[in-house]
Design an enzyme around this catalytic site. Structure first.
Site, PDB file in Angstrom:
ATOM      1  N   ASN A 164     -55.003  59.206  -6.535  1.00 51.35           N
ATOM      2  CA  ASN A 164     -54.791  58.363  -5.230  1.00 51.35           C
ATOM      3  C   ASN A 164     -55.891  58.175  -4.379  1.00 51.35           C
ATOM      4  O   ASN A 164     -56.554  59.373  -4.368  1.00 51.35           O
ATOM      5  CB  ASN A 164     -53.430  58.594  -4.511  1.00 51.35           C
ATOM      6  CG  ASN A 164     -51.971  58.504  -5.200  1.00 51.35           C
ATOM      7  OD1 ASN A 164     -51.976  57.354  -5.881  1.00 51.35           O
ATOM      8  ND2 ASN A 164     -51.256  59.183  -5.006  1.00 51.35           N
ATOM      9  N   HIS A 170     -39.914  57.402  -6.609  1.00 49.80           N
ATOM     10  CA  HIS A 170     -39.687  56.114  -6.071  1.00 49.80           C
ATOM     11  C   HIS A 170     -38.381  56.048  -5.073  1.00 49.80           C
ATOM     12  O   HIS A 170     -37.419  56.661  -5.707  1.00 49.80           O
ATOM     13  CB  HIS A 170     -39.510  55.180  -7.247  1.00 49.80           C
ATOM     14  CG  HIS A 170     -40.941  54.830  -7.793  1.00 49.80           C
ATOM     15  ND1 HIS A 170     -41.852  54.020  -7.382  1.00 49.80           N
ATOM     16  CD2 HIS A 170     -41.363  55.611  -8.880  1.00 49.80           C
ATOM     17  CE1 HIS A 170     -43.150  53.916  -7.885  1.00 49.80           C
ATOM     18  NE2 HIS A 170     -42.909  54.789  -8.918  1.00 49.80           N
ATOM     19  N   ASN A 198     -43.154  56.760  -3.141  1.00 53.82           N
ATOM     20  CA  ASN A 198     -43.555  55.269  -3.210  1.00 53.82           C
ATOM     21  C   ASN A 198     -42.349  54.601  -2.854  1.00 53.82           C
ATOM     22  O   ASN A 198     -41.207  54.863  -3.380  1.00 53.82           O
ATOM     23  CB  ASN A 198     -43.896  55.102  -4.844  1.00 53.82           C
ATOM     24  CG  ASN A 198     -45.144  55.850  -5.282  1.00 53.82           C
ATOM     25  OD1 ASN A 198     -46.193  55.739  -4.632  1.00 53.82           O
ATOM     26  ND2 ASN A 198     -44.701  56.844  -6.058  1.00 53.82           N
ATOM     27  N   GLU A 253     -47.366  52.396  -1.679  1.00 53.80           N
ATOM     28  CA  GLU A 253     -47.538  53.635  -2.636  1.00 53.80           C
ATOM     29  C   GLU A 253     -47.998  54.968  -1.733  1.00 53.80           C
ATOM     30  O   GLU A 253     -48.752  54.788  -0.875  1.00 53.80           O
ATOM     31  CB  GLU A 253     -48.800  53.253  -3.304  1.00 53.80           C
ATOM     32  CG  GLU A 253     -48.071  52.338  -4.723  1.00 53.80           C
ATOM     33  CD  GLU A 253     -49.313  52.195  -5.613  1.00 53.80           C
ATOM     34  OE1 GLU A 253     -49.906  53.267  -6.007  1.00 53.80           O
ATOM     35  OE2 GLU A 253     -49.437  51.230  -6.305  1.00 53.80           O
ATOM     36  N   CYS A 280     -47.332  47.592  -8.264  1.00 53.83           N
ATOM     37  CA  CYS A 280     -47.222  49.157  -8.743  1.00 53.83           C
ATOM     38  C   CYS A 280     -46.250  48.914 -10.038  1.00 53.83           C
ATOM     39  O   CYS A 280     -45.138  48.609  -9.815  1.00 53.83           O
ATOM     40  CB  CYS A 280     -46.538  49.489  -7.559  1.00 53.83           C
ATOM     41  SG  CYS A 280     -46.007  51.482  -7.944  1.00 53.83           S
ATOM     42  N   GLY A 294     -43.375  51.477  -9.678  1.00 50.27           N
ATOM     43  CA  GLY A 294     -42.540  50.827  -8.898  1.00 50.27           C
ATOM     44  C   GLY A 294     -41.551  49.669  -9.224  1.00 50.27           C
ATOM     45  O   GLY A 294     -40.652  49.488  -9.128  1.00 50.27           O
TER      46      GLY A 294
HETATM   47  N1  LIG Z   1     -49.099  56.054  -5.900  1.00 49.99           N
HETATM   48  C1  LIG Z   1     -48.246  56.532  -6.918  1.00 49.99           C
HETATM   49  C2  LIG Z   1     -49.081  56.614  -8.294  1.00 49.99           C
HETATM   50  C3  LIG Z   1     -49.782  55.247  -8.583  1.00 49.99           C
HETATM   51  C4  LIG Z   1     -48.757  54.098  -9.063  1.00 49.99           C
HETATM   52  C5  LIG Z   1     -49.110  52.920  -9.446  1.00 49.99           C
HETATM   53  N2  LIG Z   1     -50.066  52.267  -8.933  1.00 49.99           N
HETATM   54  C6  LIG Z   1     -48.397  52.216 -10.481  1.00 49.99           C
HETATM   55  O1  LIG Z   1     -49.004  51.279 -10.921  1.00 49.99           O
HETATM   56  O2  LIG Z   1     -47.314  52.588 -11.140  1.00 49.99           O
HETATM   57  C7  LIG Z   1     -47.843  57.924  -6.722  1.00 49.99           C
HETATM   58  O3  LIG Z   1     -48.562  58.784  -5.846  1.00 49.99           O
HETATM   59  O4  LIG Z   1     -47.139  58.178  -7.362  1.00 49.99           O
END
Ligand SMILES: N[C@@H](CCC[C@H](N)C(=O)O)C(=O)O
Length: 280
Positions: free
Chosen positions: A67, A159, A190, A208, A217, A220
């Site tokens: 990240n 999530h 997230n 995120e 995301c 997500g």
């Molecule tokens: N911020 C997330 C990782 C990134 C997720 C993403 N951009 C996606 O498309 O799934 C984490 O720390 O879990």
């Protein structure tokens, strides 16, 4: 050390710096990730992706996900599609398997230049998310009456999804950081804000973990469809609408979640090798 080439890619505006460390191994420190990720003094990204040789004999490439705060993540759906597109383009193949710290993700070319990734099974046990204490992940009380309970899962990363009547009325800049660091989420989380706009269509915006508010995301979107289906708000397949387009998400009967969507390359460049000095 030579300048380090990178590609700037994105999936629906969720943007990535992709560095290929398959031939020349490269380790990116937390500080280097933060420097490259700075949107004023660096390249800027939501996630930095390092491609590495696979550790599993069943995979074609290993993908490390960092990240913009330098923390490591177990999943990134939008970046996975970008990496798949890059590797399919190089190899002329139709399907490959991506390896992450959370497992193996089979992926293939879909219609109209899109990519489909099997994001693996949605994990629904409180220990998998993880939550701080035993509870039903369908309705996790975070103590914010304006949002109601979260529905939580792991897509290889944690999530929490909140269903709201009007996405535009949610103060995400205030609630996002508060919920990312909520005491119930020991690995942070997230945070998805979702509005069901029609049967099979959900608007989504995600705060995120480690990156803040993003334009899309992928993991997500998967977590949101699973949450909506568990709550009886949609069936097991839906379009997830984000600011710059849509993803199609399907929760198969075997528990795996399929994500289909676009990828794009914005530009390529090189990074100052001094960023990696002492780590490689
Ligand atoms: N911020 C997330 C990782 C990134 C997720 C993403 N951009 C996606 O498309 O799934 C984490 O720390 O879990």
């Amino acid at each position: 050390m030579e300048p380090v080439p990178f590609a700037k890619m994105h999936g629906l505006g969720n943007d990535f710096v992709v560095i290929d460390g398959r031939v020349r191994p490269i380790r990116v420190s937390e500080a280097a990730a933060q420097a490259i990720g700075d949107r004023h003094t660096g390249v800027g990204f939501d996630q930095l992706i390092v491609l590495e040789p696979p550790q599993s004999a069943d995979a074609d490439v290993f993908m490390r996900i960092l990240n913009s705060d330098g923390s490591e993540a177990g999943a990134c759906g939008n970046a996975t599609r970008c990496v798949v597109s890059k590797v399919l383009g190089e190899s002329g193949r139709e399907r490959i398997v991506i390896e992450t710290i959370s497992g193996l993700l089979p992926a293939e070319r879909a219609a109209m230049g899109e990519i489909t990734v099997d994001m693996g099974p949605a994990r629904l046990d409180w220990r998998d998310v993880p939550l701080a204490e035993p509870m039903d992940t369908l309705a996790v009380p975070v103590g914010l009456p304006e949002l109601g309970d979260a529905t939580c899962s792991s897509m290889g990363n944690p999530h929490a999804t909140f269903f709201v009547p009007d996405l535009d009325a949610v103060d995400m800049a205030r609630l996002g950081p508060q919920l990312e660091h909520h005491r119930l989420f020991p690995a942070r989380a997230n945070i998805g804000f979702a509005q069901v706009v029609a049967p099979g269509r959900i608007r989504l915006q995600v705060w995120e973990r480690g990156a803040g508010l993003t334009l899309a995301c992928g993991s997500g979107a998967c977590a949101t469809l699973v949450a909506a289906a568990r709550r009886g708000l949609t069936g097991r397949k839906a379009e997830i609408l984000v600011k710059h387009g849509r993803l199609v998400i399907e929760w198969r009967e075997d528990g795996h979640v399929l994500m289909t969507g676009p990828v794009a390359t914005s530009f390529t460049g090189t990074l100052d090798p001094a960023l990696f000095a002492g780590t490689n």
